[in-house]
Write an enzyme that holds these catalytic residues in place. Sequence first.
Site, PDB file in Angstrom:
ATOM      1  N   ASP A  90       0.773  -1.278   0.233  1.00  0.00           N
ATOM      2  CA  ASP A  90      -0.164  -0.038  -0.141  1.00  0.00           C
ATOM      3  C   ASP A  90       0.806   1.166   0.001  1.00  0.00           C
ATOM      4  OD1 ASP A  90      -2.664  -1.002  -0.142  1.00  0.00           O
ATOM      5  OD2 ASP A  90      -2.606  -1.429   1.997  1.00  0.00           O
ATOM      6  N   ASP A 152      -7.806  -4.280  -3.953  1.00  0.00           N
ATOM      7  CA  ASP A 152      -7.340  -3.152  -3.208  1.00  0.00           C
ATOM      8  C   ASP A 152      -6.404  -2.287  -3.934  1.00  0.00           C
ATOM      9  OD1 ASP A 152      -8.348  -5.168  -1.829  1.00  0.00           O
ATOM     10  OD2 ASP A 152      -7.992  -3.920  -0.009  1.00  0.00           O
TER      11      ASP A 152
HETATM   12  N1  GLY Z   1      -7.207  -1.969   1.716  1.00  0.00           N
HETATM   13  C1  GLY Z   1      -7.692  -2.439   2.675  1.00  0.00           C
HETATM   14  C2  GLY Z   1      -9.090  -2.087   2.919  1.00  0.00           C
HETATM   15  O1  GLY Z   1     -10.003  -1.505   2.206  1.00  0.00           O
HETATM   16  O2  GLY Z   1      -9.596  -2.405   4.053  1.00  0.00           O
END
Ligand code: GLY
Length: 376
Positions: A90, A152
């Site tokens: 991320d 994600d």
């Molecule tokens: N990227 C993690 C979530 O959306 O919880």
Amino acid sequence: MKQEFQDALDHSIEITLRNLETLTDFPERCEGETWTTIDRNRIPAHWNDGFWVGLLWLAFAHTGDPKFERGAREWAKQLAWLKDETRTHDLGFIFWLANVLGARVTGDESLLPDALQAARTLTRRYNARGEYLQAWGLIDGTREERGRTNIDLMMNLSLLFWASERTGDPYCARVAARHARTSRLVLVRPDDSTVHVGDFDPETGAFLRHATHQGLSADSCWSRGQGWALYGFADTYRRTGDEVFRAVAQRLAEYALIHAPEDLVPFWDYDSPDTQSANTYRDSSAAAVMASGLLDLAEIETDAARAARWRAFAEKIALSLWQNYSSRGTRIPAILLHGTRSVPHGLADHALIYGDYYFVETLTKLLRPDIAAHTK
Ligand code: GLY
């Protein structure tokens, strides 16, 4: 509606100022009237730290108040060490909001080298055989970890596209475009819903199976994942000009529209068997991400009627969030209530810092396109 959006923005800035004066660590979700903060030893928990800094940058852009700029710079500095951290997928979320947005809002390009380094670090999670970015786990971890991707990750691609634009080296953008292509093929179903997780054989790159981490099941549609995908594919179209990405963003938006409940804020999973119950968990953060993504989709449409439809949908979501999900009249130090972190992990019905960020981003797109341009 414009006055309501302005009221929502004013309330959001007031909350952000209060948090700036009180927070001592990065906020994640509210339990009761208190933000929970991040356990710094659990690296992946850092995934949501950029949202707080992003809120501060947007508050600064709207108000010009130097307190917000000072705060954003101080909090961003605390994240700089993550630029070499390979244990999270991320880095895009983090460095896009803490550094690229900050540089654009202030014109201070000294924030950018860390973002470029973070983009290079993120590409170390790329599996060239399967043409995907690895989700959780170590890059030299178990076979299962190395073979796993998720929807994600679509939100982490802007940083990669931007890095290539900035340096002229096409590698980061190539990784991003290939990952997006794989996600489209593997994580978007023919019925226009999305899968949360995909598993590959990391040695051959062969796709193995669907799975989930935060949704109901491998066959269900986790609503925040649908939001990440809608936003991420619209963004990928803007950066590549490749029609397949706009087409998939349109399909995902159509799914969200058809399956939206009356107040337009989705249940935590579209396939949750309890969606008929008034008490089912909603996810206000999914709605906020979708609203922002829909406004981008409206912008990249060539068909005026379709653009107007996405914009109207986004406006109605934003209005519903403000009228039915805001913290007005409570002592909760967040902007939106009733988000869902992860039902399978027992975490539901709370404020979430990313719900707050995307709500303010949406309001910015609705009220101040000049400032919103910094977020794209
Ligand atoms: N990227 C993690 C979530 O959306 O919880």
